[in-house]
Design a protein around this motif. Structure first.
Motif, PDB file in Angstrom:
ATOM      1  N   LYS A 164      -8.449   1.927  -5.455  1.00  0.00           N
ATOM      2  CA  LYS A 164      -9.656   2.657  -5.886  1.00  0.00           C
ATOM      3  C   LYS A 164      -9.317   4.127  -6.126  1.00  0.00           C
ATOM      4  O   LYS A 164      -9.720   4.701  -7.134  1.00  0.00           O
ATOM      5  CB  LYS A 164     -10.751   2.520  -4.838  1.00  0.00           C
ATOM      6  CG  LYS A 164     -12.022   3.213  -5.186  1.00  0.00           C
ATOM      7  CD  LYS A 164     -13.063   3.040  -4.099  1.00  0.00           C
ATOM      8  CE  LYS A 164     -14.303   3.868  -4.394  1.00  0.00           C
ATOM      9  NZ  LYS A 164     -15.279   3.820  -3.310  1.00  0.00           N
ATOM     10  N   ASP A 196      -8.193  -4.662   2.586  1.00  0.00           N
ATOM     11  CA  ASP A 196      -9.145  -3.558   2.455  1.00  0.00           C
ATOM     12  C   ASP A 196      -8.426  -2.227   2.272  1.00  0.00           C
ATOM     13  O   ASP A 196      -8.818  -1.402   1.437  1.00  0.00           O
ATOM     14  CB  ASP A 196     -10.062  -3.488   3.673  1.00  0.00           C
ATOM     15  CG  ASP A 196     -11.046  -4.643   3.746  1.00  0.00           C
ATOM     16  OD1 ASP A 196     -11.252  -5.332   2.721  1.00  0.00           O
ATOM     17  OD2 ASP A 196     -11.611  -4.852   4.836  1.00  0.00           O
ATOM     18  N   SER A 197      -7.372  -2.019   3.019  1.00  0.00           N
ATOM     19  CA  SER A 197      -6.617  -0.776   2.944  1.00  0.00           C
ATOM     20  C   SER A 197      -5.938  -0.621   1.586  1.00  0.00           C
ATOM     21  O   SER A 197      -5.972   0.450   0.969  1.00  0.00           O
ATOM     22  CB  SER A 197      -5.590  -0.751   4.074  1.00  0.00           C
ATOM     23  OG  SER A 197      -4.946   0.476   4.130  1.00  0.00           O
ATOM     24  N   MET A 244      -6.865  -2.050  -1.219  1.00  0.00           N
ATOM     25  CA  MET A 244      -7.888  -1.872  -2.244  1.00  0.00           C
ATOM     26  C   MET A 244      -8.483  -0.472  -2.224  1.00  0.00           C
ATOM     27  O   MET A 244      -8.866   0.056  -3.266  1.00  0.00           O
ATOM     28  CB  MET A 244      -8.965  -2.947  -2.120  1.00  0.00           C
ATOM     29  CG  MET A 244      -8.452  -4.340  -2.460  1.00  0.00           C
ATOM     30  SD  MET A 244      -7.492  -4.433  -4.014  1.00  0.00           S
ATOM     31  CE  MET A 244      -8.731  -3.953  -5.204  1.00  0.00           C
ATOM     32  N   GLU A 245      -8.536   0.154  -1.077  1.00  0.00           N
ATOM     33  CA  GLU A 245      -8.978   1.554  -1.008  1.00  0.00           C
ATOM     34  C   GLU A 245      -7.977   2.443  -1.744  1.00  0.00           C
ATOM     35  O   GLU A 245      -8.362   3.348  -2.477  1.00  0.00           O
ATOM     36  CB  GLU A 245      -9.133   1.999   0.446  1.00  0.00           C
ATOM     37  CG  GLU A 245      -9.652   3.400   0.594  1.00  0.00           C
ATOM     38  CD  GLU A 245     -11.009   3.639  -0.052  1.00  0.00           C
ATOM     39  OE1 GLU A 245     -11.217   4.746  -0.610  1.00  0.00           O
ATOM     40  OE2 GLU A 245     -11.875   2.737  -0.025  1.00  0.00           O
ATOM     41  N   ARG A 262      -7.246  -9.327   6.459  1.00  0.00           N
ATOM     42  CA  ARG A 262      -8.354  -8.659   5.770  1.00  0.00           C
ATOM     43  C   ARG A 262      -8.224  -7.133   5.824  1.00  0.00           C
ATOM     44  O   ARG A 262      -8.524  -6.444   4.841  1.00  0.00           O
ATOM     45  CB  ARG A 262      -9.687  -9.111   6.381  1.00  0.00           C
ATOM     46  CG  ARG A 262     -10.914  -8.483   5.776  1.00  0.00           C
ATOM     47  CD  ARG A 262     -11.004  -8.860   4.319  1.00  0.00           C
ATOM     48  NE  ARG A 262     -12.051  -8.120   3.664  1.00  0.00           N
ATOM     49  CZ  ARG A 262     -12.950  -8.663   2.875  1.00  0.00           C
ATOM     50  NH1 ARG A 262     -12.928  -9.943   2.616  1.00  0.00           N
ATOM     51  NH2 ARG A 262     -13.856  -7.920   2.303  1.00  0.00           N
ATOM     52  N   ASP A 263      -7.780  -6.592   6.931  1.00  0.00           N
ATOM     53  CA  ASP A 263      -7.618  -5.144   7.044  1.00  0.00           C
ATOM     54  C   ASP A 263      -6.565  -4.616   6.070  1.00  0.00           C
ATOM     55  O   ASP A 263      -6.733  -3.552   5.483  1.00  0.00           O
ATOM     56  CB  ASP A 263      -7.249  -4.747   8.479  1.00  0.00           C
ATOM     57  CG  ASP A 263      -8.386  -4.975   9.456  1.00  0.00           C
ATOM     58  OD1 ASP A 263      -9.565  -4.981   9.040  1.00  0.00           O
ATOM     59  OD2 ASP A 263      -8.099  -5.154  10.657  1.00  0.00           O
ATOM     60  N   GLU A 299       0.836  -1.203   0.000  1.00  0.00           N
ATOM     61  CA  GLU A 299       0.000   0.000   0.000  1.00  0.00           C
ATOM     62  C   GLU A 299       0.872   1.254   0.000  1.00  0.00           C
ATOM     63  O   GLU A 299       0.540   2.255  -0.636  1.00  0.00           O
ATOM     64  CB  GLU A 299      -0.910   0.006   1.226  1.00  0.00           C
ATOM     65  CG  GLU A 299      -1.744   1.262   1.339  1.00  0.00           C
ATOM     66  CD  GLU A 299      -2.479   1.375   2.642  1.00  0.00           C
ATOM     67  OE1 GLU A 299      -3.123   2.417   2.834  1.00  0.00           O
ATOM     68  OE2 GLU A 299      -2.417   0.449   3.484  1.00  0.00           O
TER      69      GLU A 299
END
Length: 55
Positions: free
Chosen positions: A50, A43-44, A46-47, A39-40, A8
């Motif tokens: 995006k 999600d981070s 993928m944000e 999972r966190d 990330e």
């Protein structure tokens, strides 16, 4: 495709140079390749993806 060391924190700098990324250990618990997927972290990341897609 870029397939090593992507996280990330650095994906934005590689974004213009690849059509896809292979991401592994940066999405695992504690960043260790043998641990389960966190999972966190997914999600981070993928944000962030995006946000990059919207630019």
């Amino acid at each position: 495709m870029i397939g090593s060391g992507i996280s990330e924190e650095n994906i934005e700098s590689y974004w213009p140079y690849a059509d896809g990324f292979i991401i592994g250990s940066s999405l695992k618990e504690e960043g260790y390749w043998m641990n389960p997927v966190d999972r966190d972290r997914v999600d981070s990341l993928m944000e962030k993806v995006k946000q990059l897609r919207e630019k």
